[in-house]
Write a protein that holds these residues in place. Structure first.
Motif, mmCIF file in Angstrom:
data_model
loop_
_atom_site.group_PDB
_atom_site.id
_atom_site.type_symbol
_atom_site.label_atom_id
_atom_site.label_comp_id
_atom_site.label_asym_id
_atom_site.label_seq_id
_atom_site.Cartn_x
_atom_site.Cartn_y
_atom_site.Cartn_z
ATOM 1 N N GLY A 114 12.261 4.506 19.238
ATOM 2 C CA GLY A 114 11.699 3.972 17.995
ATOM 3 C C GLY A 114 11.989 2.491 17.865
ATOM 4 N N ASN A 115 12.223 2.051 16.645
ATOM 5 C CA ASN A 115 12.509 0.652 16.353
ATOM 6 C C ASN A 115 13.873 0.294 16.917
ATOM 7 N N ALA A 116 13.917 -0.680 17.817
ATOM 8 C CA ALA A 116 15.166 -1.067 18.474
ATOM 9 C C ALA A 116 15.727 -2.382 17.949
ATOM 10 N N ASP A 117 15.205 -2.886 16.847
ATOM 11 C CA ASP A 117 15.729 -4.129 16.285
ATOM 12 C C ASP A 117 17.218 -4.005 15.999
ATOM 13 N N ASP A 118 17.956 -5.081 16.182
ATOM 14 C CA ASP A 118 19.377 -5.170 15.845
ATOM 15 C C ASP A 118 20.257 -4.171 16.598
ATOM 16 N N GLY A 119 19.770 -3.605 17.693
ATOM 17 C CA GLY A 119 20.562 -2.671 18.470
ATOM 18 C C GLY A 119 20.775 -1.324 17.808
ATOM 19 N N ARG A 120 19.957 -0.988 16.826
ATOM 20 C CA ARG A 120 20.180 0.219 16.006
ATOM 21 C C ARG A 120 20.083 1.535 16.764
ATOM 22 N N LEU A 121 19.530 1.536 17.972
ATOM 23 C CA LEU A 121 19.408 2.781 18.730
ATOM 24 C C LEU A 121 20.598 3.045 19.641
ATOM 25 N N GLY A 122 21.311 2.006 20.027
ATOM 26 C CA GLY A 122 22.429 2.186 20.945
ATOM 27 C C GLY A 122 22.011 2.381 22.385
ATOM 28 N N VAL A 123 20.793 1.986 22.735
ATOM 29 C CA VAL A 123 20.314 2.114 24.110
ATOM 30 C C VAL A 123 20.273 0.757 24.786
ATOM 31 N N THR A 124 20.352 0.752 26.100
ATOM 32 C CA THR A 124 20.286 -0.504 26.849
ATOM 33 C C THR A 124 19.083 -0.556 27.776
ATOM 34 N N GLU A 125 18.328 0.545 27.873
ATOM 35 C CA GLU A 125 17.175 0.607 28.764
ATOM 36 C C GLU A 125 15.900 0.850 27.969
ATOM 37 N N GLY A 126 14.771 0.429 28.525
ATOM 38 C CA GLY A 126 13.473 0.763 27.944
ATOM 39 C C GLY A 126 13.079 -0.045 26.717
ATOM 40 N N ILE A 127 13.813 -1.103 26.403
ATOM 41 C CA ILE A 127 13.513 -1.904 25.214
ATOM 42 C C ILE A 127 12.426 -2.912 25.558
ATOM 43 N N VAL A 128 11.354 -2.918 24.777
ATOM 44 C CA VAL A 128 10.264 -3.860 25.001
ATOM 45 C C VAL A 128 9.963 -4.606 23.711
ATOM 46 N N GLU A 129 9.516 -5.843 23.864
ATOM 47 C CA GLU A 129 9.125 -6.618 22.704
ATOM 48 C C GLU A 129 7.805 -6.078 22.172
ATOM 49 N N ASP A 130 7.745 -5.845 20.882
ATOM 50 C CA ASP A 130 6.562 -5.270 20.241
ATOM 51 C C ASP A 130 5.656 -6.419 19.799
ATOM 52 N N ARG A 131 4.868 -6.907 20.696
ATOM 53 C CA ARG A 131 3.978 -8.042 20.397
ATOM 54 C C ARG A 131 2.780 -7.567 19.602
ATOM 55 N N GLY A 132 2.568 -8.155 18.470
ATOM 56 C CA GLY A 132 1.422 -7.811 17.649
ATOM 57 C C GLY A 132 1.716 -6.731 16.626
ATOM 58 N N GLY A 133 2.828 -6.056 16.748
ATOM 59 C CA GLY A 133 3.200 -5.033 15.779
ATOM 60 C C GLY A 133 4.131 -5.619 14.727
ATOM 61 N N THR A 134 4.632 -4.768 13.869
ATOM 62 C CA THR A 134 5.536 -5.240 12.822
ATOM 63 C C THR A 134 6.990 -5.181 13.258
ATOM 64 N N LEU A 135 7.276 -4.498 14.363
ATOM 65 C CA LEU A 135 8.642 -4.380 14.850
ATOM 66 C C LEU A 135 8.922 -5.480 15.862
ATOM 67 N N GLY A 136 10.172 -5.923 15.940
ATOM 68 C CA GLY A 136 10.529 -6.927 16.933
ATOM 69 C C GLY A 136 10.668 -6.317 18.310
ATOM 70 N N TYR A 137 11.401 -5.194 18.402
ATOM 71 C CA TYR A 137 11.631 -4.525 19.675
ATOM 72 C C TYR A 137 11.496 -3.026 19.480
ATOM 73 N N SER A 138 10.989 -2.355 20.495
ATOM 74 C CA SER A 138 10.765 -0.916 20.403
ATOM 75 C C SER A 138 11.182 -0.225 21.687
ATOM 76 N N VAL A 139 11.465 1.065 21.568
ATOM 77 C CA VAL A 139 11.687 1.948 22.708
ATOM 78 C C VAL A 139 10.687 3.080 22.534
ATOM 79 N N TYR A 140 9.766 3.230 23.475
ATOM 80 C CA TYR A 140 8.633 4.140 23.319
ATOM 81 C C TYR A 140 8.844 5.542 23.871
ATOM 82 N N ALA A 141 9.933 5.774 24.568
ATOM 83 C CA ALA A 141 10.247 7.107 25.097
ATOM 84 C C ALA A 141 11.751 7.301 24.984
ATOM 85 N N PRO A 142 12.236 8.517 24.894
ATOM 86 C CA PRO A 142 13.677 8.749 24.750
ATOM 87 C C PRO A 142 14.482 8.104 25.871
ATOM 88 N N MET A 143 15.490 7.339 25.485
ATOM 89 C CA MET A 143 16.405 6.702 26.429
ATOM 90 C C MET A 143 17.823 7.137 26.080
#
Length: 109
Positions: free
Chosen positions: A36-65
């Protein structure tokens, strides 16, 4: 988009605004996964983080990591901007936005 999370047993699922966490039994340990929304490190994951260009989120993780903890996870909670993980050892781990002390460790990061 679809994905499959392979585990012997799904133990718990937690949702919050833009954040999703699951806890699974895999082999000999309980493992937490987040997406989900990975802004501010809120997910606790280090893999699969992508910049959400054009969306409202800064960074996202689109599959379970996997959450980047090296202990069995016995419980978890997801907030709007942070997550909390309770390890089987009794240790508590917090990740995410902590500008108002919600992480509980005297840090804003």
């Amino acid at each position: 988009m679809s994905w499959t999370l392979r585990a012997e047993r799904l133990c718990s699922v937690r949702f919050s605004i833009g954040t999703r966490c699951v806890r699974t039994w895999m082999g000999r340990s309980f493992t937490a996964f987040a997406w989900g929304n990975a802004d501010d490190g809120r997910l606790g994951v280090t893999e699969g983080i992508v910049e959400d260009r054009g969306g409202t989120l800064g960074y996202s993780v689109y599959a379970p990591m996997p959450v980047a903890l090296y202990e069995d996870i016995s419980s978890m909670a997801c907030g709007a901007a942070h997550s909390v993980f309770l390890a089987s050892s009794g240790a508590v781990y917090t990740v995410g936005l902590g500008q108002h002390g919600q992480l509980g460790h005297w840090s804003t990061e």
